[in-house]
Design a protein around this motif. Structure first.
Motif, PDB file in Angstrom:
ATOM      1  N   TRP A  40     -31.786 -13.091 -40.318  1.00  0.00           N
ATOM      2  CA  TRP A  40     -33.200 -12.895 -40.646  1.00  0.00           C
ATOM      3  C   TRP A  40     -33.538 -13.547 -41.982  1.00  0.00           C
ATOM      4  CZ3 TRP A  40     -34.578 -10.140 -45.056  1.00  0.00           C
ATOM      5  CH2 TRP A  40     -33.611  -9.301 -45.609  1.00  0.00           C
ATOM      6  N   GLN A  70     -38.360  -8.139 -38.665  1.00  0.00           N
ATOM      7  CA  GLN A  70     -39.207  -8.155 -37.472  1.00  0.00           C
ATOM      8  C   GLN A  70     -40.103  -9.390 -37.392  1.00  0.00           C
ATOM      9  OE1 GLN A  70     -38.578  -6.065 -35.102  1.00  0.00           O
ATOM     10  NE2 GLN A  70     -37.061  -5.101 -36.432  1.00  0.00           N
ATOM     11  N   GLY A  71     -39.774 -10.418 -38.192  1.00  0.00           N
ATOM     12  CA  GLY A  71     -40.446 -11.698 -38.029  1.00  0.00           C
ATOM     13  C   GLY A  71     -41.487 -12.051 -39.062  1.00  0.00           C
ATOM     14  N   LYS A 112     -40.056 -14.321 -33.151  1.00  0.00           N
ATOM     15  CA  LYS A 112     -40.243 -13.989 -34.567  1.00  0.00           C
ATOM     16  C   LYS A 112     -40.408 -15.263 -35.389  1.00  0.00           C
ATOM     17  CE  LYS A 112     -36.457 -11.409 -34.927  1.00  0.00           C
ATOM     18  NZ  LYS A 112     -35.972 -11.119 -33.548  1.00  0.00           N
ATOM     19  N   TYR A 113     -40.970 -15.113 -36.610  1.00  0.00           N
ATOM     20  CA  TYR A 113     -41.204 -16.241 -37.520  1.00  0.00           C
ATOM     21  C   TYR A 113     -41.980 -17.340 -36.792  1.00  0.00           C
ATOM     22  CZ  TYR A 113     -37.176 -13.615 -39.190  1.00  0.00           C
ATOM     23  OH  TYR A 113     -36.318 -12.593 -39.532  1.00  0.00           O
ATOM     24  N   ARG A 154     -45.229 -12.918 -35.832  1.00  0.00           N
ATOM     25  CA  ARG A 154     -44.435 -12.875 -34.619  1.00  0.00           C
ATOM     26  C   ARG A 154     -45.358 -12.779 -33.414  1.00  0.00           C
ATOM     27  NH1 ARG A 154     -40.490  -8.045 -33.681  1.00  0.00           N
ATOM     28  NH2 ARG A 154     -39.919  -9.494 -32.018  1.00  0.00           N
ATOM     29  N   HIS A 196     -31.116 -10.767 -33.636  1.00  0.00           N
ATOM     30  CA  HIS A 196     -31.239 -12.072 -34.290  1.00  0.00           C
ATOM     31  C   HIS A 196     -30.257 -13.047 -33.669  1.00  0.00           C
ATOM     32  CE1 HIS A 196     -33.874 -10.413 -37.355  1.00  0.00           C
ATOM     33  NE2 HIS A 196     -33.000  -9.457 -37.570  1.00  0.00           N
ATOM     34  N   GLY A 216     -40.103 -20.360 -32.724  1.00  0.00           N
ATOM     35  CA  GLY A 216     -39.859 -19.680 -33.985  1.00  0.00           C
ATOM     36  C   GLY A 216     -39.369 -20.625 -35.053  1.00  0.00           C
ATOM     37  N   GLU A 265     -33.073  -4.433 -34.142  1.00  0.00           N
ATOM     38  CA  GLU A 265     -33.112  -5.862 -34.476  1.00  0.00           C
ATOM     39  C   GLU A 265     -32.288  -6.656 -33.471  1.00  0.00           C
ATOM     40  OE1 GLU A 265     -32.231  -6.708 -38.807  1.00  0.00           O
ATOM     41  OE2 GLU A 265     -31.510  -4.658 -38.610  1.00  0.00           O
TER      42      GLU A 265
END
Length: 454
Positions: free
Chosen positions: A142, A272-273, A290-291, A277, A138, A237, A136
């Motif tokens: 997350w 992981q999004g 991600k996101y 992603r 970030h 994101g 990961e």
């Protein structure tokens, strides 16, 4: 080879969580004073603490009397009734594998939200990283986002700006592909000197999965995108860090770049999004936004904060190199590797991983004498483009010290450099894109340590 296999070697696993919360705080304090040896000393203490485990393992292999009691005496699982079906709705690993976890590197980042966890490469097989062990990175923590409320916008130099729901994306024709993802800062702590002890911490910002989704080019075409001339995409994101990255159209036209919702046969994990992603094969992980909530098409690089101020390469002359996103050819031996211990002489299977952001791995050479002599390793199938490739080679250890290295070559002809070669171009003060050859020293007592050769 068949005769040597009978001299089966045994490997003691590397210590996993060798620093507790108090130890992590001590690392921060010592690092602030400019002392980097603390983490190495803590690891040495952890290794010493496993000596009793090694002794017990050796004794467990001893044949007692006329036979092995583990065979002669039937265990409970051979005589009793096992657990019922579906005790857990989502399967879990064995309790005996509980130490195989993602780990944070002590002292690497100041906050838990803007941090990284490392995949336990030395404990994995094949090329696929289990979703629960995927590394990961970030910048603002997350999130577990409600998929029914998530939207993806496509705008910019398009005729008809679009907004897609997750359901609408999942109704489109999908593709599934295996690709590695590597953080640009992977192995970054090793630029100046040996800093961390195990493969998990030297190379563990690396994972490989099967990703499922819709090619980004499909969504751009649906929006009537102007794809003529030089074009760039801005990916944005939805997390609080507003992660944004420029993606050149040259990557997108190939169809490789995906808007992904699936990973390893299931929906993306929140870390992981989830639920969406970007997948940008061969490019450093920060571009795998991600996101994902917005795609904007433009005619020049966007110069976002995470590509002009961050994720740049400090060169020896003091200048910063930007937009160096491709992850060059690289490899690492995962067994034997730092923190492990060879418990006896005999046959061992040296194994590891190789990858290239420019295509397929063509060959991997392995040395056990610090690069004086090289032998070509076996590549396990499948060998896929911009994907991890597993390699193996036979080795009979005679009990003398050895230095194990791997050197990968991709199908463009690029050869993984030594530290001397890389530092001649990049210096020692960089953070990103360290793809130098990794060295593991096997000592006469079987202990394996991280070393660097000048």
């Amino acid at each position: 080879m068949s005769g040597s296999i009978q001299q089966t070697g045994q490997v003691r696993k590397a210590p996993e969580n060798f620093l507790d919360a108090q130890g992590v705080r001590a690392v921060f304090a010592e690092a602030g004073k400019g002392r980097r040896d603390f983490i190495r000393n803590a690891f040495a203490a952890a290794v010493a603490g496993t000596a009793a485990t090694s002794s017990a393992l050796a004794q467990s292999r001893t044949v007692v009397g006329d036979g092995d009691p583990a065979i002669l005496n039937l265990p409970a699982h051979s005589t009793g009734l096992g657990q019922p079906v579906v005790t857990d709705g989502y399967g879990k690993p064995s309790k005996y594998e509980a130490n195989v976890q993602r780990r944070q590197s002590p002292g690497l980042t100041p906050t838990a939200q803007a941090s990284v966890s490392f995949a336990p490469l030395q404990s994995l097989f094949g090329i696929v990283t289990p979703s629960g062990l995927h590394f990961e990175r970030h910048h603002q923590g997350w999130w577990d986002i409600d998929p029914s409320k998530h939207r993806l916008m496509v705008n910019g130099m398009v005729k008809t700006p679009k907004v897609f729901t997750l359901d609408e994306l999942m109704r489109l024709p999908s593709v599934s592909r295996f690709h590695f993802i590597e953080c640009g800062a992977n192995t970054g702590m090793e630029w100046g000197n040996v800093a961390v002890p195990t493969a998990q911490y030297t190379h563990g910002m690396l994972s490989c999965s099967e990703f499922t989704g819709v090619p980004l080019i499909t969504l751009l075409e649906m929006a009537g995108a102007d794809l003529k001339g030089e074009r760039f995409v801005l990916a944005e994101g939805a997390d609080g860090s507003s992660m944004t990255r420029t993606i050149p159209m040259s990557l997108i036209r190939s169809g490789e770049v995906l808007v992904a919702y699936g990973q390893n046969g299931e929906m993306l994990r929140p870390e992981q999004g989830y639920p969406l992603r970007l997948v940008v094969p061969g490019v450093q992980g920060v571009s795998w936004v991600k996101y994902l909530r917005r795609i904007e098409l433009g005619d020049q690089p966007y110069g976002a904060k995470d590509e002009t101020v961050h994720y740049v390469d400090l060169m020896p002359d003091g200048q910063h190199r930007q937009y160096t996103s491709i992850q060059e050819c690289k490899s690492v031996v995962t067994t034997p590797s730092g923190g492990q211990m060879l418990l006896d002489k005999g046959f061992y299977n040296i194994t590891g991983l190789a990858w290239s952001g420019r295509g397929k791995v063509k060959r991997v050479d392995v040395s056990v004498d610090g690069g004086r002599n090289w032998r070509t390793a076996r590549l396990e199938s499948p060998v896929l483009s911009k994907c991890l490739t597993r390699f193996n080679i036979d080795w009979v250890w005679d009990g003398t010290p050895a230095i194990i290295q791997s050197r990968a070559i991709d199908d463009t002809g690029y050869v993984q450099p030594s530290y001397k070669q890389l530092r001649a171009v990049r210096g020692t003060r960089s953070i990103y894109h360290n793809n130098a050859i990794q060295s593991w020293q096997v000592q006469a007592n079987g202990e394996v340590a991280n070393v660097q050769l000048s």
